[in-house]
Design a protein around this motif. Structure first.
Motif, PDB file in Angstrom:
ATOM      1  N   ASP A  64      18.109  18.536   6.809  1.00 37.51           N
ATOM      2  CA  ASP A  64      18.028  19.794   7.544  1.00 37.51           C
ATOM      3  C   ASP A  64      16.631  20.401   7.461  1.00 37.51           C
ATOM      4  OD1 ASP A  64      20.666  19.388   8.108  1.00 37.51           O
ATOM      5  OD2 ASP A  64      21.429  20.918   6.722  1.00 37.51           O
ATOM      6  N   GLU A  84      13.752  23.596   0.357  1.00 42.52           N
ATOM      7  CA  GLU A  84      15.132  23.215   0.623  1.00 42.52           C
ATOM      8  C   GLU A  84      15.518  21.926  -0.099  1.00 42.52           C
ATOM      9  OE1 GLU A  84      16.713  23.673   4.560  1.00 42.52           O
ATOM     10  OE2 GLU A  84      15.030  24.928   5.143  1.00 42.52           O
ATOM     11  N   SER A 119       8.900  23.624  11.926  1.00 39.55           N
ATOM     12  CA  SER A 119       8.511  24.269  13.178  1.00 39.55           C
ATOM     13  C   SER A 119       7.681  23.335  14.058  1.00 39.55           C
ATOM     14  CB  SER A 119       7.713  25.540  12.886  1.00 39.55           C
ATOM     15  OG  SER A 119       7.182  26.088  14.068  1.00 39.55           O
ATOM     16  N   ARG A 162      11.241  28.956   4.145  1.00 40.81           N
ATOM     17  CA  ARG A 162      10.787  27.956   5.103  1.00 40.81           C
ATOM     18  C   ARG A 162       9.448  28.354   5.637  1.00 40.81           C
ATOM     19  NH1 ARG A 162      15.361  26.029   9.407  1.00 40.81           N
ATOM     20  NH2 ARG A 162      16.396  24.623   8.000  1.00 40.81           N
ATOM     21  N   ARG A 184      14.361  18.432   9.890  1.00 37.52           N
ATOM     22  CA  ARG A 184      14.693  18.784  11.277  1.00 37.52           C
ATOM     23  C   ARG A 184      14.307  20.224  11.597  1.00 37.52           C
ATOM     24  NH1 ARG A 184      20.754  17.156  12.593  1.00 37.52           N
ATOM     25  NH2 ARG A 184      20.031  17.811  14.659  1.00 37.52           N
ATOM     26  N   GLY A 185      14.165  21.063  10.561  1.00 35.39           N
ATOM     27  CA  GLY A 185      13.835  22.462  10.787  1.00 35.39           C
ATOM     28  C   GLY A 185      12.353  22.780  10.748  1.00 35.39           C
TER      29      GLY A 185
END
Length: 249
Positions: A133, A168, A139, A248, A136-137
């Motif tokens: 995740d 993460e 930016s 993030r 994929r997250g």
């Protein structure tokens, strides 16, 4: 201070119940439990079994964590692989680790490798989900800016992607560490003759309640130590990349 006051209050309630007529011998005095921890022979036995549990827990966590991160990176970076293997992975992820004990006994026997393998299976999934995740997250603006500045893929991975996914990944690993200890102790209660879990079961079956509660207390202390140590490492790593914990880019 509030935590110590709560602990002291719970200890007082424990002692009152143990000395009263409500425990029926199933709850020993907290002083008796502390005496077992301070007794040299019992302390050496408990310490040896606790170290065995800690070693196997950390070994399984390391194997599972690395496997989870690698799989998460592959699924996050390569959509084709994610689509081809996603159904298989999502089918394995909710599988209870204890359900693999018979299969592990068939292939690995009652050896330490069984504990490591099942513990690794259980704790790899939080690392996998966190890594997947996180990748994929990342930016797209960051990636486009890096490409626009002419950075090579290796520098983009090191200076853009890695700082964005570290928090993460560490969160997933922290969850996995707690799972690793829980699964290892459970395995020791079922299939092992070594470890603090096996010692707790032996004490329960033989009626040595003070040893049982001493073993449980040591498991809690070990879990607390694992968590505090990992939080310290997590803060050091996140500070290295200038990101808040769990944040993030």
């Amino acid at each position: 201070m509030a935590g110590f006051l709560l602990l002291g209050g719970l200890s007082l309630v424990w002692e009152v119940i143990a000395l009263g007529r409500w425990s029926s011998g199933q709850l020993p005095s907290i002083i008796e439990v502390a005496g077992r921890l301070l007794n040299s022979d019992a302390r050496n036995l408990l310490a040896g079994e606790l170290l065995a549990t800690a070693r196997l827990s950390l070994l399984g966590f390391t194997v599972g964590g690395l496997a989870g991160i690698a799989l998460g990176l592959i699924h996050g970076l390569y959509p084709a692989v994610r689509q081809a293997t996603g159904m298989f992975v999502e089918g394995l992820r909710p599988l209870p680790s204890v359900a693999l004990i018979p299969l592990g006994l068939l292939f690995l026997g009652m050896d330490e490798s069984l504990n490591v393998a099942i513990t690794a299976f259980a704790c790899c999934w939080p690392a996998f989900v966190g890594t997947r995740d996180a990748v994929r997250g990342v930016s797209p603006i960051l990636l486009e800016t890096a490409h626009g500045l002419g950075l090579k893929p290796g520098r983009i991975a090191r200076h853009v992607i890695l700082p964005a996914i570290v928090p993460e990944i560490l969160t997933g690993l922290r969850i996995g560490l707690g799972i690793a200890l829980a699964v290892e102790v459970s395995l020791e209660m079922v299939v092992s003759t070594r470890g603090i879990g096996a010692l707790a079961m032996t004490a329960a079956f033989s009626g040595r309640t003070a040893d049982l509660y001493a073993a449980i207390a040591l498991v809690g202390l070990l879990g607390f130590t694992f968590n505090k140590g990992f939080v310290l490492l997590q803060r050091m790593a996140v500070r290295r990349y200038g990101l808040p914990v769990g944040g993030r880019a």
